[in-house]
Design a protein around this motif. Sequence first.
Motif, PDB file in Angstrom:
ATOM      1  N   TYR A 196      -4.769   7.789   1.144  1.00 28.38           N
ATOM      2  CA  TYR A 196      -4.496   6.608   0.324  1.00 28.38           C
ATOM      3  C   TYR A 196      -4.088   7.019  -1.084  1.00 28.38           C
ATOM      4  O   TYR A 196      -4.663   7.934  -1.676  1.00 28.38           O
ATOM      5  CB  TYR A 196      -5.755   5.745   0.282  1.00 28.38           C
ATOM      6  CG  TYR A 196      -5.748   4.645  -0.751  1.00 28.38           C
ATOM      7  CD1 TYR A 196      -6.386   4.810  -1.968  1.00 28.38           C
ATOM      8  CD2 TYR A 196      -5.110   3.437  -0.495  1.00 28.38           C
ATOM      9  CE1 TYR A 196      -6.408   3.797  -2.920  1.00 28.38           C
ATOM     10  CE2 TYR A 196      -5.130   2.419  -1.437  1.00 28.38           C
ATOM     11  CZ  TYR A 196      -5.780   2.615  -2.641  1.00 28.38           C
ATOM     12  OH  TYR A 196      -5.793   1.614  -3.574  1.00 28.38           O
ATOM     13  N   PHE A 201       3.718   0.603   8.588  1.00 27.20           N
ATOM     14  CA  PHE A 201       4.237   1.769   7.872  1.00 27.20           C
ATOM     15  C   PHE A 201       5.734   1.925   8.101  1.00 27.20           C
ATOM     16  O   PHE A 201       6.229   1.732   9.195  1.00 27.20           O
ATOM     17  CB  PHE A 201       3.549   3.042   8.362  1.00 27.20           C
ATOM     18  CG  PHE A 201       2.159   3.211   7.841  1.00 27.20           C
ATOM     19  CD1 PHE A 201       1.094   2.583   8.466  1.00 27.20           C
ATOM     20  CD2 PHE A 201       1.897   3.992   6.737  1.00 27.20           C
ATOM     21  CE1 PHE A 201      -0.202   2.736   8.001  1.00 27.20           C
ATOM     22  CE2 PHE A 201       0.612   4.152   6.261  1.00 27.20           C
ATOM     23  CZ  PHE A 201      -0.442   3.520   6.888  1.00 27.20           C
ATOM     24  N   GLN A 237       1.220  11.918   3.045  1.00 25.80           N
ATOM     25  CA  GLN A 237       0.799  12.759   4.164  1.00 25.80           C
ATOM     26  C   GLN A 237       1.352  14.167   4.026  1.00 25.80           C
ATOM     27  O   GLN A 237       2.565  14.354   3.864  1.00 25.80           O
ATOM     28  CB  GLN A 237       1.272  12.140   5.484  1.00 25.80           C
ATOM     29  CG  GLN A 237       0.790  12.848   6.719  1.00 25.80           C
ATOM     30  CD  GLN A 237       1.264  12.175   8.000  1.00 25.80           C
ATOM     31  OE1 GLN A 237       2.283  11.497   8.021  1.00 25.80           O
ATOM     32  NE2 GLN A 237       0.522  12.369   9.073  1.00 25.80           N
ATOM     33  N   TYR A 266       4.478   7.118   2.132  1.00 29.20           N
ATOM     34  CA  TYR A 266       4.723   5.921   2.923  1.00 29.20           C
ATOM     35  C   TYR A 266       4.391   4.673   2.118  1.00 29.20           C
ATOM     36  O   TYR A 266       3.301   4.573   1.538  1.00 29.20           O
ATOM     37  CB  TYR A 266       3.861   5.918   4.189  1.00 29.20           C
ATOM     38  CG  TYR A 266       4.209   6.973   5.192  1.00 29.20           C
ATOM     39  CD1 TYR A 266       3.481   8.152   5.273  1.00 29.20           C
ATOM     40  CD2 TYR A 266       5.289   6.795   6.060  1.00 29.20           C
ATOM     41  CE1 TYR A 266       3.804   9.118   6.198  1.00 29.20           C
ATOM     42  CE2 TYR A 266       5.613   7.762   6.984  1.00 29.20           C
ATOM     43  CZ  TYR A 266       4.867   8.925   7.040  1.00 29.20           C
ATOM     44  OH  TYR A 266       5.198   9.889   7.961  1.00 29.20           O
ATOM     45  N   TYR A 301       0.603   5.437   0.836  1.00 26.52           N
ATOM     46  CA  TYR A 301      -0.142   6.573   1.355  1.00 26.52           C
ATOM     47  C   TYR A 301       0.768   7.785   1.286  1.00 26.52           C
ATOM     48  O   TYR A 301       1.991   7.662   1.249  1.00 26.52           O
ATOM     49  CB  TYR A 301      -0.557   6.346   2.816  1.00 26.52           C
ATOM     50  CG  TYR A 301      -1.674   5.349   3.001  1.00 26.52           C
ATOM     51  CD1 TYR A 301      -1.432   3.989   2.909  1.00 26.52           C
ATOM     52  CD2 TYR A 301      -2.975   5.773   3.257  1.00 26.52           C
ATOM     53  CE1 TYR A 301      -2.466   3.073   3.068  1.00 26.52           C
ATOM     54  CE2 TYR A 301      -4.004   4.870   3.422  1.00 26.52           C
ATOM     55  CZ  TYR A 301      -3.737   3.519   3.323  1.00 26.52           C
ATOM     56  OH  TYR A 301      -4.764   2.613   3.476  1.00 26.52           O
ATOM     57  N   HIS A 340      -2.703   0.614  -4.071  1.00 26.27           N
ATOM     58  CA  HIS A 340      -2.227  -0.632  -3.485  1.00 26.27           C
ATOM     59  C   HIS A 340      -2.223  -1.724  -4.551  1.00 26.27           C
ATOM     60  O   HIS A 340      -2.923  -1.617  -5.571  1.00 26.27           O
ATOM     61  CB  HIS A 340      -3.070  -1.048  -2.280  1.00 26.27           C
ATOM     62  CG  HIS A 340      -4.400  -1.655  -2.629  1.00 26.27           C
ATOM     63  ND1 HIS A 340      -5.492  -0.888  -2.995  1.00 26.27           N
ATOM     64  CD2 HIS A 340      -4.806  -2.943  -2.669  1.00 26.27           C
ATOM     65  CE1 HIS A 340      -6.519  -1.682  -3.234  1.00 26.27           C
ATOM     66  NE2 HIS A 340      -6.139  -2.934  -3.052  1.00 26.27           N
ATOM     67  N   LEU A 361      -3.420   9.496  15.321  1.00 23.70           N
ATOM     68  CA  LEU A 361      -4.260   9.401  14.129  1.00 23.70           C
ATOM     69  C   LEU A 361      -5.213   8.229  14.242  1.00 23.70           C
ATOM     70  O   LEU A 361      -4.814   7.124  14.598  1.00 23.70           O
ATOM     71  CB  LEU A 361      -3.397   9.235  12.880  1.00 23.70           C
ATOM     72  CG  LEU A 361      -2.626  10.479  12.463  1.00 23.70           C
ATOM     73  CD1 LEU A 361      -1.409  10.107  11.643  1.00 23.70           C
ATOM     74  CD2 LEU A 361      -3.537  11.409  11.660  1.00 23.70           C
ATOM     75  N   HIS A 414       0.844  -1.187   0.000  1.00 27.96           N
ATOM     76  CA  HIS A 414       0.000   0.000   0.000  1.00 27.96           C
ATOM     77  C   HIS A 414       0.879   1.237   0.000  1.00 27.96           C
ATOM     78  O   HIS A 414       1.934   1.269   0.642  1.00 27.96           O
ATOM     79  CB  HIS A 414      -0.869   0.046   1.266  1.00 27.96           C
ATOM     80  CG  HIS A 414      -1.728  -1.150   1.471  1.00 27.96           C
ATOM     81  ND1 HIS A 414      -3.094  -1.139   1.277  1.00 27.96           N
ATOM     82  CD2 HIS A 414      -1.428  -2.422   1.870  1.00 27.96           C
ATOM     83  CE1 HIS A 414      -3.583  -2.333   1.549  1.00 27.96           C
ATOM     84  NE2 HIS A 414      -2.602  -3.126   1.907  1.00 27.96           N
ATOM     85  N   PHE A 468      -8.184   8.224   6.986  1.00 28.63           N
ATOM     86  CA  PHE A 468      -7.627   8.786   8.201  1.00 28.63           C
ATOM     87  C   PHE A 468      -8.346  10.063   8.607  1.00 28.63           C
ATOM     88  O   PHE A 468      -8.806  10.847   7.765  1.00 28.63           O
ATOM     89  CB  PHE A 468      -6.141   9.105   8.018  1.00 28.63           C
ATOM     90  CG  PHE A 468      -5.253   7.893   8.072  1.00 28.63           C
ATOM     91  CD1 PHE A 468      -5.083   7.086   6.959  1.00 28.63           C
ATOM     92  CD2 PHE A 468      -4.590   7.554   9.248  1.00 28.63           C
ATOM     93  CE1 PHE A 468      -4.269   5.970   7.004  1.00 28.63           C
ATOM     94  CE2 PHE A 468      -3.771   6.433   9.301  1.00 28.63           C
ATOM     95  CZ  PHE A 468      -3.616   5.650   8.184  1.00 28.63           C
ATOM     96  N   GLY A 469      -8.403  10.280   9.925  1.00 28.11           N
ATOM     97  CA  GLY A 469      -8.891  11.535  10.449  1.00 28.11           C
ATOM     98  C   GLY A 469      -7.792  12.585  10.427  1.00 28.11           C
ATOM     99  O   GLY A 469      -6.653  12.288  10.052  1.00 28.11           O
ATOM    100  N   GLY A 504      -3.788  13.893   8.351  1.00 27.74           N
ATOM    101  CA  GLY A 504      -3.780  12.445   8.291  1.00 27.74           C
ATOM    102  C   GLY A 504      -3.344  11.974   6.922  1.00 27.74           C
ATOM    103  O   GLY A 504      -3.497  12.678   5.929  1.00 27.74           O
ATOM    104  N   PRO A 505      -2.774  10.776   6.837  1.00 25.78           N
ATOM    105  CA  PRO A 505      -2.363  10.235   5.536  1.00 25.78           C
ATOM    106  C   PRO A 505      -3.548  10.042   4.600  1.00 25.78           C
ATOM    107  O   PRO A 505      -4.690   9.890   5.033  1.00 25.78           O
ATOM    108  CB  PRO A 505      -1.738   8.879   5.908  1.00 25.78           C
ATOM    109  CG  PRO A 505      -1.313   9.034   7.327  1.00 25.78           C
ATOM    110  CD  PRO A 505      -2.352   9.915   7.947  1.00 25.78           C
TER     111      PRO A 505
END
Lengths: 109, 113
Positions: free
Chosen positions: A46, A99, A38, A87, A36, A49, B90, A34, B104-105, A43-44
């Motif tokens: 997506y 991660f 940030q 990530y 991601y 994947h 998180l 996967h 994610f928040g 927050g990260p």
Amino acid sequence: DAKTTQPNSMESNEEEPVHLPCNHSTISGTDYIHWYRQLPSQGPEYVIHGLTSNVNNRMASLAIAEDRKSSTLILHRATLRDAAVYYCSLGFGNEKLTFGTGTRLTIIP
Amino acid sequence: DGGITQSPKYLFRKEGQNVTLSCEQNLNHDAMYWYRQDPGQGLRLIYYSQIVNDFQKGDIAEGYSVSREKKESFPLTVTSAQKNPTAFYLCASSTTYRFGEQYFGPGTRLTVT
């Protein structure tokens, strides 16, 4: 748990392709790869994947090595909004992702 | 709009106090997760829950506790037993039965002095 290794940082010029590498030599047969990204203090998000075959979506492409011990996230035409920490993570499906420390991507205008 | 909310965005506590971080989702997701992020580091999994009234320890569960009484809520308590609680926390959720993404928040930045 399988671990991932990524370069700490990379730079790329705006509007050029970017190849972000990830090594995961201890990946298990059921682990999905996967990606991601940030932005600071967020927050990260997506990105993409895959399991074995290369994958494409509107954001990026994921190239997976035949032995699955490494993968590369490809941003086809980098923009300033792509500047983030990327990530590479492993997990079975979308559960219990592991991660790494990520690659900080800087886009040069 | 569907999504994940975490509150508060910033939280300050004195050492020795327990503190609870809120996480709510209206995505109808079965699975929820708590991660901790330290400066310049990746995300480390604290706890995760695949279904209501059930949860599992992640990689760094010591000093933390969770509950999952409702599908949409997964609060995290940072106890006084957590030696280094200052971090960015998180929360995330995902559909358990589909191989897709975790949402994610925005995170809660906890500072303990």
